[in-house]
Design a protein around this motif. Structure first.
Motif, mmCIF file in Angstrom:
data_model
loop_
_atom_site.group_PDB
_atom_site.id
_atom_site.type_symbol
_atom_site.label_atom_id
_atom_site.label_comp_id
_atom_site.label_asym_id
_atom_site.label_seq_id
_atom_site.Cartn_x
_atom_site.Cartn_y
_atom_site.Cartn_z
ATOM 1 N N GLN A 169 -10.523 25.732 34.381
ATOM 2 C CA GLN A 169 -10.349 27.183 34.523
ATOM 3 C C GLN A 169 -11.584 27.976 34.080
ATOM 4 N N ARG A 170 -12.776 27.408 34.405
ATOM 5 C CA ARG A 170 -14.013 28.133 34.079
ATOM 6 C C ARG A 170 -14.636 28.751 35.308
ATOM 7 N N ILE A 171 -14.152 28.324 36.472
ATOM 8 C CA ILE A 171 -14.775 28.793 37.718
ATOM 9 C C ILE A 171 -13.645 29.268 38.633
ATOM 10 N N ALA A 172 -13.828 30.439 39.237
ATOM 11 C CA ALA A 172 -12.835 30.967 40.184
ATOM 12 C C ALA A 172 -13.543 31.259 41.511
ATOM 13 N N VAL A 173 -12.863 30.893 42.600
ATOM 14 C CA VAL A 173 -13.477 31.056 43.929
ATOM 15 C C VAL A 173 -12.500 31.759 44.864
ATOM 16 N N VAL A 174 -13.007 32.728 45.636
ATOM 17 C CA VAL A 174 -12.279 33.216 46.806
ATOM 18 C C VAL A 174 -13.131 32.886 48.022
ATOM 19 N N HIS A 175 -12.475 32.611 49.134
ATOM 20 C CA HIS A 175 -13.189 32.036 50.285
ATOM 21 C C HIS A 175 -12.616 32.567 51.591
ATOM 22 N N ASN A 176 -13.479 33.013 52.463
ATOM 23 C CA ASN A 176 -13.117 33.257 53.862
ATOM 24 C C ASN A 176 -13.775 32.174 54.708
ATOM 25 N N GLY A 177 -13.059 31.677 55.718
ATOM 26 C CA GLY A 177 -13.657 30.649 56.582
ATOM 27 C C GLY A 177 -12.865 29.361 56.501
ATOM 28 N N ILE A 178 -13.443 28.304 57.069
ATOM 29 C CA ILE A 178 -12.741 27.016 57.106
ATOM 30 C C ILE A 178 -13.724 25.899 56.766
ATOM 31 N N ILE A 179 -13.314 25.007 55.870
ATOM 32 C CA ILE A 179 -14.156 23.852 55.548
ATOM 33 C C ILE A 179 -13.687 22.688 56.419
ATOM 34 N N GLU A 180 -14.581 22.249 57.320
ATOM 35 C CA GLU A 180 -14.163 21.252 58.312
ATOM 36 C C GLU A 180 -14.106 19.839 57.739
ATOM 37 N N ASN A 181 -14.945 19.561 56.724
ATOM 38 C CA ASN A 181 -14.921 18.207 56.156
ATOM 39 C C ASN A 181 -14.124 18.161 54.855
ATOM 40 N N MET A 182 -13.095 18.981 54.798
ATOM 41 C CA MET A 182 -12.241 19.009 53.602
ATOM 42 C C MET A 182 -11.638 17.627 53.316
ATOM 43 N N GLY A 183 -11.221 16.914 54.375
ATOM 44 C CA GLY A 183 -10.509 15.637 54.211
ATOM 45 C C GLY A 183 -11.299 14.646 53.376
ATOM 46 N N PRO A 184 -12.492 14.248 53.834
ATOM 47 C CA PRO A 184 -13.251 13.261 53.060
ATOM 48 C C PRO A 184 -13.662 13.770 51.685
ATOM 49 N N THR A 226 -5.109 23.951 49.964
ATOM 50 C CA THR A 226 -6.174 24.675 50.673
ATOM 51 C C THR A 226 -7.497 23.908 50.720
ATOM 52 N N ASP A 227 -8.309 24.285 51.699
ATOM 53 C CA ASP A 227 -9.674 23.764 51.752
ATOM 54 C C ASP A 227 -10.522 24.402 50.655
ATOM 55 N N THR A 228 -10.146 25.628 50.256
ATOM 56 C CA THR A 228 -10.933 26.351 49.243
ATOM 57 C C THR A 228 -10.935 25.617 47.903
ATOM 58 N N GLU A 229 -9.820 24.985 47.584
ATOM 59 C CA GLU A 229 -9.769 24.314 46.281
ATOM 60 C C GLU A 229 -10.796 23.174 46.215
ATOM 61 N N VAL A 230 -11.093 22.593 47.366
ATOM 62 C CA VAL A 230 -12.139 21.553 47.396
ATOM 63 C C VAL A 230 -13.464 22.155 46.932
ATOM 64 N N ILE A 231 -13.721 23.386 47.362
ATOM 65 C CA ILE A 231 -15.017 24.010 47.025
ATOM 66 C C ILE A 231 -15.132 24.182 45.509
ATOM 67 N N VAL A 232 -14.062 24.709 44.885
ATOM 68 C CA VAL A 232 -14.195 25.013 43.450
ATOM 69 C C VAL A 232 -14.344 23.729 42.628
ATOM 70 N N HIS A 233 -13.645 22.665 43.030
ATOM 71 C CA HIS A 233 -13.813 21.414 42.269
ATOM 72 C C HIS A 233 -15.202 20.814 42.495
ATOM 73 N N LEU A 234 -15.689 20.988 43.689
ATOM 74 C CA LEU A 234 -17.031 20.482 43.990
ATOM 75 C C LEU A 234 -18.076 21.234 43.159
ATOM 76 N N ILE A 235 -17.938 22.545 43.089
ATOM 77 C CA ILE A 235 -18.874 23.335 42.273
ATOM 78 C C ILE A 235 -18.776 22.867 40.811
ATOM 79 N N ALA A 236 -17.539 22.664 40.339
ATOM 80 C CA ALA A 236 -17.342 22.270 38.937
ATOM 81 C C ALA A 236 -18.048 20.951 38.632
ATOM 82 N N HIS A 237 -17.962 20.001 39.544
ATOM 83 C CA HIS A 237 -18.611 18.705 39.313
ATOM 84 C C HIS A 237 -20.112 18.870 39.155
ATOM 85 N N PHE A 238 -20.703 19.664 40.017
ATOM 86 C CA PHE A 238 -22.161 19.845 39.898
ATOM 87 C C PHE A 238 -22.502 20.692 38.678
#
Ligand code: F6R
Length: 622
Positions: free
Chosen positions: A93-108, A124-136
């Motif tokens: 809960q250190r990073i919050a993301v809002v997103h418009n659009g579609i992530i096509e490679n969400m699955g892998p 959502t595909d958006t949740e993939v983005i926030v976890h990805l940002i968190a890892h980096f």
């Protein structure tokens, strides 16, 4: 469709974000949420399914701060649930993301994150983005990559690393609890604009949300990232290099985005049409020379005469305007012109003629399919011009040149005045092109004068619209309504059917009248409502023959005809007359009763007129 608003500055963010979300409501959405940084930077989140007002009511006094991000969601990945609302948070809960659009490679990406122990709370595909940002951000070298630990905790590096692994489209606003007072943003195929205030800065997916606060804006470019705080904006390319940005000033628009005396935007916008048409035509007609001048095209007669053909691309209502425009161009300029649905055009590997002229027609200027079609034409060396309402929108900027249709803000999801102004803009072009080719001064003058007078005729019709309620009674309980017309009236039939479907949710079928006997006639039974558009032009008699074929099968005929045409009116169960005009201009008049029919039928059925279910004002996904 989804909307983003964000704020960094000295004022209380909650009210500004909620006000911004209200200004984005017209775009269509199904849920809303926000995240505000507390006094220590901590992220306070609230979300609700339903209207912004429900989110507003749910926000307690404990949620306060001066930096925040907010979102209206139009579901793409995952149902309409509170868990799927944005913002989405990383596990800590250190990073919050809002997103418009579609992530096509969400699955892998999701599979890899799951295998590394990440727990997802939404579909959502958006949740993939926030976890990805968190890892980096943690310098963990997510997904098997190695990231140097000395860049851990750097939000721009984390964002860049995450974005480099995404495929698809995004407009992102991101908060980091460790970076109070700062909003990070990124754009790729989904618009974002920064609003520069006095000691405060805004971010939005739609400039309309910014205009109460500022008109000084920076449009982010595809592939760009931004760091926004109360002092302004810094922009970066995905490789981390600082990019230069241009500050634009949003032009004042005519027209009001407030309802005034009207109960719904749709009705207001129908009644805006006389003035909207004057704004579009004003200064562009040259009646003394029997021509028109569209300065934004920057095409002189020497270039116009060389055009081998014209292609027009749009979606939905804009496509119907393209159909009318193509007919007028062929009629006046005697060169081939064709209209095409933008989503089809972009995906069928089109043959592009670099000598031809392509038009991208769009009210919002943000429709992903139309934008995609523009890019495809440009990649293949073609010349595309915009026919757009929203100034500075993505399509307008991608085209560089074109015609603004000057409808004023269109807030109802169902497009009305934009249709008329797209048609008017394309008629101006057809006249200009026609005169550069074979059209005589006399014929040009006749059309120019007719165009000049058309707003008055539209106003005259709207003052006395005829028996709309009788037509409403005939369609509200119907299983299906058939719409028929020929030539430009076939496009009007399609537009009338689209309006009635989207506003009243009544199944409708539109066909060029001549095609009726090749299939749709099988649908007719006693009492089936058939809307026939038959203005007094050279195709009228043929259309009236089709009308007779419908009557012979017991259909109930609802006719739109030209004032004084008693012979036609006598053939109908309900007849609505529109003022007489030049035959090429009749779509600007015959569409009016159909817009009112959709509005009144929607009202009779208790529909949400301005925000029909499942629809969005600006369709920014493919
Ligand atoms: C219908 C309607 C849609 C839009 C279509 C294209 O009332 O509003 O069919 O016409 O989504 O939108 P723009 O013109 O913004 O490209």
């Amino acid at each position: 469709m989804c909307g983003i608003i964000a704020y960094a500055g000295p004022r209380s963010a909650v009210n500004l974000l909620i006000d911004g979300l209200h200004r984005l409501e017209y775009r269509g959405y199904d849920s809303a949420g926000l995240a505000v940084q507390g006094s220590r930077g901590e992220l306070q989140v609230e979300k609700r399914v339903g209207r912004v007002i429900e989110l507003e009511r749910a926000i307690g006094p404990e949620i306060k701060g001066t930096t925040g991000i907010a979102h209206t969601r139009w579901a793409t990945h995952g149902g309409v649930t509170r868990e799927n609302c944005h913002p989405h948070l990383d596990s800590l809960q250190r990073i919050a993301v809002v997103h418009n659009g579609i992530i096509e490679n969400m699955g892998p990406l999701k599979a890899r994150l799951l295998s590394e122990g990440v727990r997802f709370r939404s579909e959502t595909d958006t949740e993939v983005i926030v976890h990805l940002i968190a890892h980096f951000y943690d310098g963990m070298g997510a997904l098997g990559d190695s990231v140097s630990p000395d860049v851990a905790g750097d939000p721009v590096v984390a964002l860049r690393s995450a974005l480099a692994r995404l495929r698809g489209t995004w407009g992102l606003a991101v908060l980091f609890a460790d970076h109070p007072g700062v909003v990070f943003a990124a754009r790729n195929g989904s618009p974002l604009v920064v609003g520069l205030g006095d000691g405060e800065t805004f971010l939005a997916s739609d400039p309309h949300a910014l205009t109460p606060h500022t008109r000084r804006v920076v449009f982010l470019q595809d592939g760009e990232l931004a760091r926004i705080d109360s002092a302004g904006v810094q922009t970066f390319r995905i490789d981390g290099v600082t990019s230069k940005h241009k500050v634009d000033t949003l032009a004042e628009e005519w027209g009001d985005s407030e309802l005034g005396e009207f109960p719904h935007y749709m009705l207001k916008e129908i009644h805006d049409q006389p003035e909207a048409l004057r704004q579009c035509l004003g200064g562009r007609l040259v009646p003394e020379d029997g021509t028109a001048r569209l300065g934004g095209l920057d095409l002189g007669p020497r270039e116009l005469v060389k055009l081998p053909h014209v292609a027009l691309m749009g979606c939905g209502t804009a496509y119907h305007a393209c159909l009318v425009g193509a007919g007028a161009i062929e009629a006046l300029a005697r060169i081939p012109a064709r209209a095409e649905i933008a989503s089809e055009h972009r995906n069928r590997n089109p043959v592009i003629d670099p000598e031809a002229l392509y038009f991208a027609v769009s009210q919002s200027g943000e429709t992903a399919d139309t934008h995609g079609a523009v890019k495809e034409v440009q990649v293949k060396g073609g010349q595309v011009m915009g026919v757009v309402n929203v100034v500075g929108s993505s399509i307008a900027r991608a085209c560089g040149r074109g015609v603004y249709i000057h409808s004023g803000p269109e807030m109802a999801v169902a497009s009305t005045k934009a249709f008329s102004n797209m048609v008017a803009a394309l008629l101006l072009f057809a006249l200009q092109l026609g005169r550069a080719r074979a059209m005589s001064p006399h014929a040009g003058k006749e059309l120019a004068l007719a165009l000049q007078d058309v707003p008055n005729r539209v106003a005259r019709y709207l003052a006395q619209p005829g028996p709309i309620e009788e037509m409403v009674r005939a369609v509200v309980g119907a299983k299906m309504v058939l719409f028929l017309g020929r030539g430009g009236s076939a496009a009007v039939a399609a537009e009338g059917a689209l309006k009635l479907m989207e506003v009243a949710y009544i199944p409708c079928v539109a066909y060029p009248s001549g095609e009726m006997k090749h299939g749709p006639i099988a649908l007719l039974e006693k009492g089936s409502p058939v809307v026939v558009i038959a203005p007094d032009d050279e195709l009228k008699d043929k259309t009236l023959s089709n009308l007779q074929e419908c009557r012979a099968r017991g259909a109930r005929v609802l006719l739109i005809h030209t004032e004084g045409d008693l012979e036609a009116a006598a053939l109908a169960d309900v007849a609505i007359a529109v003022p007489r005009c030049h035959p090429l201009l009749s779509p600007l008049l015959t569409v009016l009763p159909l817009q009112l029919l959709a509005y009144r039928a929607g009202l009779a059925l208790g529909r949400d007129i301005d925000r029909p279910r499942n629809l969005a004002k600006s369709v920014t996904v493919e």
